[in-house]
Design a protein around this motif. Structure first.
Motif, mmCIF file in Angstrom:
data_model
loop_
_atom_site.group_PDB
_atom_site.id
_atom_site.type_symbol
_atom_site.label_atom_id
_atom_site.label_comp_id
_atom_site.label_asym_id
_atom_site.label_seq_id
_atom_site.Cartn_x
_atom_site.Cartn_y
_atom_site.Cartn_z
ATOM 1 N N TYR A 30 0.767 -1.219 -0.098
ATOM 2 C CA TYR A 30 -0.109 -0.343 -0.044
ATOM 3 C C TYR A 30 0.749 1.353 0.038
ATOM 4 O O TYR A 30 0.617 2.234 -0.367
ATOM 5 C CB TYR A 30 -1.019 0.056 1.276
ATOM 6 N N ARG A 31 2.091 1.020 0.444
ATOM 7 C CA ARG A 31 3.025 2.299 0.651
ATOM 8 C C ARG A 31 2.523 3.241 1.416
ATOM 9 O O ARG A 31 2.801 4.453 1.239
ATOM 10 C CB ARG A 31 3.342 2.932 -0.978
ATOM 11 N N ILE A 32 1.966 2.905 2.682
ATOM 12 C CA ILE A 32 1.379 3.779 3.678
ATOM 13 C C ILE A 32 2.345 3.594 5.259
ATOM 14 O O ILE A 32 2.730 2.496 5.253
ATOM 15 C CB ILE A 32 -0.016 3.640 3.740
ATOM 16 N N ASP A 33 2.212 4.392 5.976
ATOM 17 C CA ASP A 33 2.878 4.118 7.053
ATOM 18 C C ASP A 33 2.047 3.348 8.166
ATOM 19 O O ASP A 33 0.770 3.185 8.005
ATOM 20 C CB ASP A 33 3.443 5.471 7.717
ATOM 21 N N LEU A 85 -5.185 2.759 10.811
ATOM 22 C CA LEU A 85 -6.685 3.490 10.414
ATOM 23 C C LEU A 85 -7.558 2.445 9.938
ATOM 24 O O LEU A 85 -8.627 2.368 9.966
ATOM 25 C CB LEU A 85 -6.494 4.646 9.825
ATOM 26 N N VAL A 86 -6.875 1.653 9.026
ATOM 27 C CA VAL A 86 -7.640 0.490 8.336
ATOM 28 C C VAL A 86 -8.408 -0.445 9.517
ATOM 29 O O VAL A 86 -9.490 -0.888 9.289
ATOM 30 C CB VAL A 86 -6.775 -0.341 7.356
ATOM 31 N N PRO A 138 -5.339 1.631 -1.466
ATOM 32 C CA PRO A 138 -6.198 2.658 -0.757
ATOM 33 C C PRO A 138 -6.754 3.826 -1.760
ATOM 34 O O PRO A 138 -6.323 3.865 -2.481
ATOM 35 C CB PRO A 138 -5.141 3.467 0.137
ATOM 36 N N TRP A 139 -7.881 4.436 -1.371
ATOM 37 C CA TRP A 139 -8.431 4.272 -0.031
ATOM 38 C C TRP A 139 -9.854 3.635 0.000
ATOM 39 O O TRP A 139 -10.241 2.766 0.609
ATOM 40 C CB TRP A 139 -8.578 5.483 0.587
ATOM 41 N N PHE A 140 -10.745 3.962 -1.132
ATOM 42 C CA PHE A 140 -11.783 3.476 -1.021
ATOM 43 C C PHE A 140 -11.915 1.831 -1.219
ATOM 44 O O PHE A 140 -12.927 1.272 -0.521
ATOM 45 C CB PHE A 140 -12.986 4.067 -2.149
ATOM 46 N N PRO A 141 -11.369 1.136 -2.197
ATOM 47 C CA PRO A 141 -11.423 -0.211 -2.166
ATOM 48 C C PRO A 141 -11.040 -0.760 -0.980
ATOM 49 O O PRO A 141 -11.586 -1.944 -0.473
ATOM 50 C CB PRO A 141 -10.695 -0.438 -3.351
#
Length: 393
Positions: A231-234, A240-241, A289-292
């Motif tokens: 996802y390449r998110i921290d 938050l997911v 991310p994010w909606f799907p």
């Protein structure tokens, strides 16, 4: 669960950075990460049946007090963990105390009527979900505020465990089932255990519970790594997911289940939930991310919210009332076996291909999804013997 939930992101991500501190060089990094995550399950596997049996004999409250005190000690040790073995030790102490979940389930079962047990299990499931909803993001922020060190994280976790201990001490009355003292000899206890495992449908339920846990651990033990790699998110955003999953699961278990359980029953809800979860697990490595990602997370939260109270209610109805603590200890041990083996397998597979653990998870979920259609309502419950009694401190 909030206290324990705060350390989940740190265990997964800092363990990878602490691999060089492990005294056995040359081992696969995924194997070491998996071993670190699996430590708490090894402890739970050994301790959960003992805690359940101890609560049957000595009462639920005293065991909850003891394990909550252990949680404080474990969190303080975690605050000073700067090597992988040190982190493993702290996790072992904390997750020994987390084995008191079986006692909490037995407490709820003892203090509710058979008709209301599904709804009551939904409430404790909601508490479980709330802990994992707020715990990981809070832990991510605490690590960030603590400059990447575990001190602030560990001390806040210890503070939460202290709040729990004080609440139990001052406000939680003892709850005992009158039939919990029915067996005083070893022979009688073995007879009751045999009766429990002969209860119609209980063996199938335990097998479904085990396989579903084996499948789900693939996500639990690699999701923060998936956030970084795919996802390449921290870790804060990844948390938050989990908040979305937690909010959805809590809403289902704390409210919606009260409407659905009387109308559809545990078995129908279980069938629906398992059918929803399998495709969600398969989809996670391929959505962005994010909606799907959030849409699939909501669906997974609904499925999880339906499974937990339905399964625990069915198991409690299939278990002899005088051995509920031990039977919930068995279920906790089955979950612990899954969490002992699968973090190692999942992280080794993740190092080969990030989607591999999720392929395995979806495949494993086929069994409970099919077996749910062959489940029958357990008949071991004896309503006349099952009246809960609340006693003083």
């Amino acid at each position: 669960m909030l206290s324990f939930g705060t350390i989940i992101p740190d265990v997964q991500l800092r363990a990878e950075r602490l691999v060089p501190t492990f005294p056995i060089p040359g081992l696969d990094a995924g194997l070491l990460i998996g071993l670190t995550i699996a430590v708490y399950s090894l402890v739970q596997f050994v301790c959960a049946p003992w805690l359940g049996r101890l609560s049957d004999q000595r009462g639920r409250r005293v065991v909850l007090l003891f394990t909550s005190a252990a949680a404080i000690v474990g969190a303080v040790v975690y605050a000073f963990s700067h090597t992988l073995p040190h982190m493993m030790l702290a996790s072992a102490i904390m997750w020994f105390s987390a084995a008191n979940l079986v006692v909490a389930y037995a407490y709820v079962a003892d203090s509710s009527t058979p008709e209301d047990r599904g709804k009551s299990m939904g409430l404790i499931g909601m508490a479980f979900g709330l802990g994992f909803m707020f715990g990981p993001p809070a832990g991510s922020f605490l690590v960030k505020w603590g400059g990447g060190e575990p001190f602030l994280l560990g001390m806040v976790s210890a503070g939460l465990a202290l709040v729990n201990l004080l609440f139990i001490f001052f406000f939680l009355p003892e709850v005992r089932n009158p039939s919990a003292k029915a067996s005083t000899s070893t022979g009688q206890r073995f007879q009751l255990m045999a009766r429990a495992f002969r209860s119609p449908g209980l063996g199938v339920l335990l097998a479904m519970f085990f396989v579903a846990n084996v499948a789900f651990v693939n996500l639990e033990s690699t999701f923060f790594r998936l956030g970084e790699v795919v996802y390449r998110i921290d870790q804060t955003q990844t948390s938050l997911v989990l908040v979305v999953v937690g909010i959805t699961g809590a809403a289902v278990q704390g409210g919606l289940i009260r409407l659905l359980m009387p109308r559809f029953g545990e078995i129908r809800l279980l069938r629906t939930a398992y059918l929803a979860q399998a495709p969600c697990l398969l989809a996670f490595p391929y959505i962005m991310p994010w909606f799907p990602l959030l849409a699939v997370s909501v669906l997974l939260g609904i499925g999880s919210g339906l499974v937990q109270p339905s399964m625990t209610s069915l198991i409690s109805k299939g278990a002899p009332p005088d051995l509920r603590g031990e039977i919930f200890g068995v279920t906790q041990s089955l979950g612990a076996i899954a969490r002992m083996v699968m973090p190692i397998v999942a992280n080794v597979l993740f190092n080969r291909h990030p989607a591999a653990p999720y392929w395995l998870a979806a495949g494993l979920f086929v069994f409970p999804a099919i077996a749910a259609w062959f489940v029958t309502m357990p008949t071991a419950e004896q309503d006349a013997e099952d009246a809960p009694t609340v006693v003083g401190h």
